[in-house]
Design an enzyme around this catalytic site. Structure first.
Site, PDB file in Angstrom:
ATOM      1  N   PRO A   1       6.287  27.525 -23.459  1.00 59.60           N
ATOM      2  CA  PRO A   1       6.923  26.448 -23.847  1.00 59.60           C
ATOM      3  C   PRO A   1       7.163  26.357 -25.416  1.00 59.60           C
ATOM      4  CG  PRO A   1       4.717  26.104 -22.423  1.00 59.60           C
ATOM      5  CD  PRO A   1       5.003  27.502 -22.907  1.00 59.60           C
ATOM      6  N   MET A   2       8.279  25.903 -25.763  1.00 59.52           N
ATOM      7  CA  MET A   2       8.606  26.154 -27.312  1.00 59.52           C
ATOM      8  C   MET A   2       9.342  24.874 -27.622  1.00 59.52           C
ATOM      9  SD  MET A   2      10.069  30.018 -27.584  1.00 59.52           S
ATOM     10  CE  MET A   2      10.822  30.050 -26.104  1.00 59.52           C
TER      11      MET A   2
ATOM     12  N   CYS B   1      -1.065  26.083 -30.082  1.00 57.83           N
ATOM     13  CA  CYS B   1      -0.342  25.844 -30.811  1.00 57.83           C
ATOM     14  C   CYS B   1      -1.132  26.030 -32.293  1.00 57.83           C
ATOM     15  CB  CYS B   1      -0.008  24.331 -30.866  1.00 57.83           C
ATOM     16  SG  CYS B   1       1.335  23.910 -32.033  1.00 57.83           S
TER      17      CYS B   1
ATOM     18  N   ASP C   1       4.901  39.420 -28.483  1.00 60.22           N
ATOM     19  CA  ASP C   1       5.678  40.584 -28.358  1.00 60.22           C
ATOM     20  C   ASP C   1       6.271  41.211 -27.110  1.00 60.22           C
ATOM     21  OD1 ASP C   1       4.685  39.981 -31.030  1.00 60.22           O
ATOM     22  OD2 ASP C   1       3.760  42.197 -31.193  1.00 60.22           O
TER      23      ASP C   1
ATOM     24  N   ARG D   1       9.280  33.897 -28.068  1.00 58.51           N
ATOM     25  CA  ARG D   1      10.229  34.127 -29.013  1.00 58.51           C
ATOM     26  C   ARG D   1      11.354  35.138 -28.761  1.00 58.51           C
ATOM     27  NH1 ARG D   1       8.064  35.961 -34.312  1.00 58.51           N
ATOM     28  NH2 ARG D   1       6.479  36.906 -32.641  1.00 58.51           N
TER      29      ARG D   1
END
Length: 384
Positions: free
Chosen positions: A26-27, A111, A215, A238
């Site tokens: 989730p972003m 978070c 990563d 990401r």
């Protein structure tokens, strides 16, 4: 037929079986319905919603109700909740289950954003272990047959690690899986993720799947993390920003294929336009979609030779027609630029002292002041 080779097993989260052991993290502002649909068009996995505040969901705010929408093509509806009050989190889970809105629910305890940790939420919360236990156990009971998982970080900072104890508590509470980002809150997204912590958690939590996060930048990184840590699946954050094809790349890697997805500039342009179209459908507003896609431009074209002026023009598009005109000027045959298009993207931040409530680290128990802090956190985050 399984899409993974014999070295890897399909990932099971409760009754859900994923042939590709990959989960979209989730972003905020990213993993809305449009982006989830786009990623699924490239490869398999579990695609989780943006983080949704439990209180906002209980209050049925317009924003929260929009964020929990799923497209009919999303056969597994996955929602992540954030909350700091056991009663409110339980009510939010109860609502999702009672109204048949989710097939999988995840709780956010990872978070690192100061406005969240400052009130004892996110990565700060597992430090208060009994409070953490109450939230997780109550949510699991409310979820019933719907699998409930948690996502967390190693801890607050190197001196205040929480992940092994939190993993045991969550396992005992009956969660369906535990995901760990191999960084502390103090690291934010800087440096290198500690995959050895994922391995330690896998040794500690043995009855449910352990997922590794941090990563995953390429297809090869998924199988490598699983080999090095023994984890049962990988969580991608990401690494997929501006690269929705990463899920197809991971799927191919888990099948043991040597072929990698390395799009030409034309392939990137196609993905960007498709993303914008899906945003326009989700938002029911083409102009809004064109504004929203702007934050993705740098990620999509990282490493590609398109020039600063073109990048600026794309970052100011106001319509699909304008976007088509600019994309039409690109050299669609320009090849994949290799390493220049890969690696970290998004703001990594720098290591820093986490923002925490006064006296938060003095005790593992939630005192009266702590209870007031978490109550305030629920109120301040009630907008969705």
């Amino acid at each position: 037929m399984s899409t993974v080779n014999s070295e890897f097993s399909p990932l099971r989260i409760g009754p859900i079986e994923l042939a590709s052991p990959v989960v979209l993290a989730p972003m905020a502002g990213i993993t809305n319905m449009a982006f989830r649909r786009l990623c699924r068009e490239y490869g398999g996995g579990l695609y989780v919603s943006e983080m949704i505040t439990s209180r906002a969901l209980v209050e049925r705010t317009r924003v929260s109700m929009k964020l929990i929408e799923h497209h009919p093509s999303e056969n597994i509806r996955s929602i992540q909740l954030y909350g700091v009050d056991p009663k409110t989190v339980r009510e939010a889970v109860t609502m999702l289950v009672a109204e048949g809105r989710a097939d999988h629910i995840d709780l956010n305890f990872g978070c690192p954003v100061p406005k969240v940790t400052r009130k004892g939420g996110g990565a700060a919360l597992p430090w208060k272990c009994e409070h953490f236990r109450q939230i997780v156990s109550g949510a699991v009971k409310a979820a019933g047959d719907i699998p409930l998982t948690i996502k967390m970080r190693k801890g607050i900072d190197p001196a205040h690690l929480t992940y092994l104890e939190a993993g045991r508590i969550a396992e005992d509470a009956g969660v369906a899986a535990v995901a760990l980002h191999g960084r502390t809150a103090s690291e934010f997204y800087s440096g290198k993720a500690d995959w050895s912590a994922i391995a330690k958690l896998k040794e500690t939590v043995t009855s449910v799947p352990v997922l590794g996060n941090g990563d995953i930048w390429s297809g090869e990184d998924g199988p490598r993390m699983m080999r090095e840590t023994g984890c049962d699946g990988v969580v991608v954050g990401r690494g997929c920003l501006g690269r929705p094809w990463l899920f197809g790349d991971l799927e191919a890697a888990f099948r043991g294929e040597e072929h990698r997805i390395q799009p030409t500039l034309g392939g990137v342009a196609t993905a960007l336009r498709r993303h914008t179209v899906l945003l326009a459908e989700f938002l029911d507003d083409e102009a809004h979609a064109c504004r929203d896609i702007r934050k993705h431009i740098a990620w999509y074209f990282k490493g590609y030779p398109i020039g600063g002026d073109t990048r600026r023009r794309l970052a100011l598009v106001e319509s699909l027609a304008e976007m088509d005109e600019i994309l039409g000027e690109l050299d669609h045959d320009a090849p994949y630029p290799g390493a220049d298009a890969e690696g970290p993207r998004g703001r990594a931040g720098t290591p820093k002292r986490p923002a925490l409530p006064d006296g938060w680290l003095d005790s593992r128990d939630l005192d009266e002041q702590g209870q007031r802090d978490v109550a305030a956190a629920e109120t301040e985050n009630s907008g969705g």
